[in-house]
Motif scaffolding. Structure first.
Motif, PDB file in Angstrom:
ATOM      1  N   VAL A  57       0.847  -1.194   0.000  1.00 53.24           N
ATOM      2  CA  VAL A  57       0.000   0.000   0.000  1.00 53.24           C
ATOM      3  C   VAL A  57       0.883   1.246   0.000  1.00 53.24           C
ATOM      4  O   VAL A  57       1.750   1.401   0.859  1.00 53.24           O
ATOM      5  CB  VAL A  57      -0.916   0.018   1.242  1.00 53.24           C
ATOM      6  N   ALA A  58       0.676   2.115  -0.975  1.00 54.65           N
ATOM      7  CA  ALA A  58       1.465   3.344  -1.046  1.00 54.65           C
ATOM      8  C   ALA A  58       1.164   4.239   0.151  1.00 54.65           C
ATOM      9  O   ALA A  58       0.005   4.411   0.539  1.00 54.65           O
ATOM     10  CB  ALA A  58       1.164   4.094  -2.344  1.00 54.65           C
ATOM     11  N   VAL A  59       2.211   4.792   0.746  1.00 53.55           N
ATOM     12  CA  VAL A  59       2.061   5.779   1.817  1.00 53.55           C
ATOM     13  C   VAL A  59       3.009   6.934   1.515  1.00 53.55           C
ATOM     14  O   VAL A  59       3.921   6.813   0.708  1.00 53.55           O
ATOM     15  CB  VAL A  59       2.360   5.202   3.220  1.00 53.55           C
ATOM     16  N   ALA A  60       2.772   8.047   2.175  1.00 58.27           N
ATOM     17  CA  ALA A  60       3.588   9.240   1.945  1.00 58.27           C
ATOM     18  C   ALA A  60       3.685  10.013   3.251  1.00 58.27           C
ATOM     19  O   ALA A  60       2.854   9.839   4.152  1.00 58.27           O
ATOM     20  CB  ALA A  60       2.953  10.113   0.855  1.00 58.27           C
ATOM     21  N   PRO A  61       4.701  10.858   3.389  1.00 57.94           N
ATOM     22  CA  PRO A  61       4.817  11.675   4.600  1.00 57.94           C
ATOM     23  C   PRO A  61       3.528  12.432   4.889  1.00 57.94           C
ATOM     24  O   PRO A  61       2.882  12.956   3.976  1.00 57.94           O
ATOM     25  CB  PRO A  61       5.970  12.628   4.271  1.00 57.94           C
ATOM     26  N   GLY A  62       3.134  12.456   6.156  1.00 61.55           N
ATOM     27  CA  GLY A  62       1.907  13.137   6.541  1.00 61.55           C
ATOM     28  C   GLY A  62       0.673  12.276   6.451  1.00 61.55           C
ATOM     29  O   GLY A  62      -0.442  12.753   6.707  1.00 61.55           O
ATOM     30  N   VAL A  63       0.839  10.991   6.108  1.00 61.74           N
ATOM     31  CA  VAL A  63      -0.286  10.063   5.991  1.00 61.74           C
ATOM     32  C   VAL A  63      -0.131   8.972   7.057  1.00 61.74           C
ATOM     33  O   VAL A  63       0.964   8.441   7.253  1.00 61.74           O
ATOM     34  CB  VAL A  63      -0.349   9.421   4.596  1.00 61.74           C
ATOM     35  N   PHE A  64      -1.225   8.662   7.734  1.00 63.23           N
ATOM     36  CA  PHE A  64      -1.219   7.621   8.760  1.00 63.23           C
ATOM     37  C   PHE A  64      -0.747   6.299   8.166  1.00 63.23           C
ATOM     38  O   PHE A  64      -1.224   5.872   7.103  1.00 63.23           O
ATOM     39  CB  PHE A  64      -2.628   7.479   9.324  1.00 63.23           C
TER      40      PHE A  64
END
Length: 263
Positions: A65-72
């Motif tokens: 699952v893609a995640v990025a800074p600032g995302v839970f």
């Protein structure tokens, strides 16, 4: 193991990373795939930046699952909530599933991927108040054609979903405000507090969801939320007060407690 990896493992282990070998492998792979500077990635990890932010993804329910800074960052324990949702959805013809407070969209993605693989058609939507989360969830859910809305809880949803939701995944913030300071720095210092802070007793956002949920759920629909073991009886009582039949489910394997309210 290459000398480069050995050095990375040593730096991570010295910083207290429990799974230094696995993290080193992922950081080396991320640097090779993206062209990022490995030394900089390792320095950020040593300083406490979540590994998922550095490699750009999190493993959840067998999916990348893609995640990025600032995302839970999705927690492994939440796979239990997903499994319970899947079990409930299997008994519904073409269930309507909504992932509220969706973050990266991991829960909705996991539920939909499993059901579609089993030949169960469904309608999926997601929503979050954080712009970064909405952007990330749209990336993850685009292959499924699922819309992701931005806004505060039910205010984000289109009116055509009102009274039609069969499975409402609401992984709302449930950390009591004063406990955030005691969380691991990866969460405390890097994830938005709005994704963590559940108010004085951790149930403020949950109560807001429960108050409005019955108008949005289909007859026989289900609301699933994660909680602590101590919070669960109070969450169940709130569901009862709003006309739901509550059930508390626990998983020793996942160290997880969830509360399910059925309409």
């Amino acid at each position: 193991m290459a000398a480069e990896s050995v050095e990375v493992v040593a730096r991570l282990r010295a910083a207290g990373c429990v799974f230094a070998e696995d993290e080193a492998r992922l950081l080396v792979e991320a640097a090779a795939e993206t062209g990022a500077d490995l030394d900089e990635l390792v320095a950020q990890r040593v300083s406490g930046t979540p590994l998922e932010y550095l490699v750009g993804w999190a493993e959840f329910h067998g999916l990348r699952v893609a995640v990025a800074p600032g995302v839970f960052v999705p927690r492994q324990r939440t796979a239990f909530l997903v499994d319970e949702a899947i079990a409930l959805a299997r008994g519904i013809a073409r269930p309507v599933v909504v992932d509220m407070c969706c973050g990266s969209g991991a829960l909705g993605l996991a539920v939909a991927t499993t059901l579609l693989a089993e030949g169960v058609p469904l309608e999926l939507a997601a929503a979050d108040i954080e712009p970064a989360a909405v952007d990330c969830a749209r990336r993850n859910l685009a292959p499924l054609g699922a819309p992701v809305y931005q806004g505060d809880l039910f205010e984000a949803l289109p009116p055509e979903l009102r009274g039609r939701i069969d499975i409402l995944l609401a992984n709302v913030p449930y950390v009591p405000t004063e406990m955030i300071a005691h969380m691991p720095p990866e969460a405390r210092d890097h994830e938005p507090h709005v994704t963590l802070d559940g108010g004085v007793d951790g149930l403020d956002v949950f109560r807001r969801v429960v108050t409005a949920a019955s108008a949005w759920l289909a007859p026989g629909g289900h609301l699933l939320v994660e909680s602590s073991e101590a919070q669960a009886p109070f969450a169940a009582a709130a569901l009862t007060d709003h006309g739901f039949t509550p059930r508390i489910a626990e998983s020793d394997e996942h160290y997880a407690t969830i509360v399910i309210g059925s309409r």
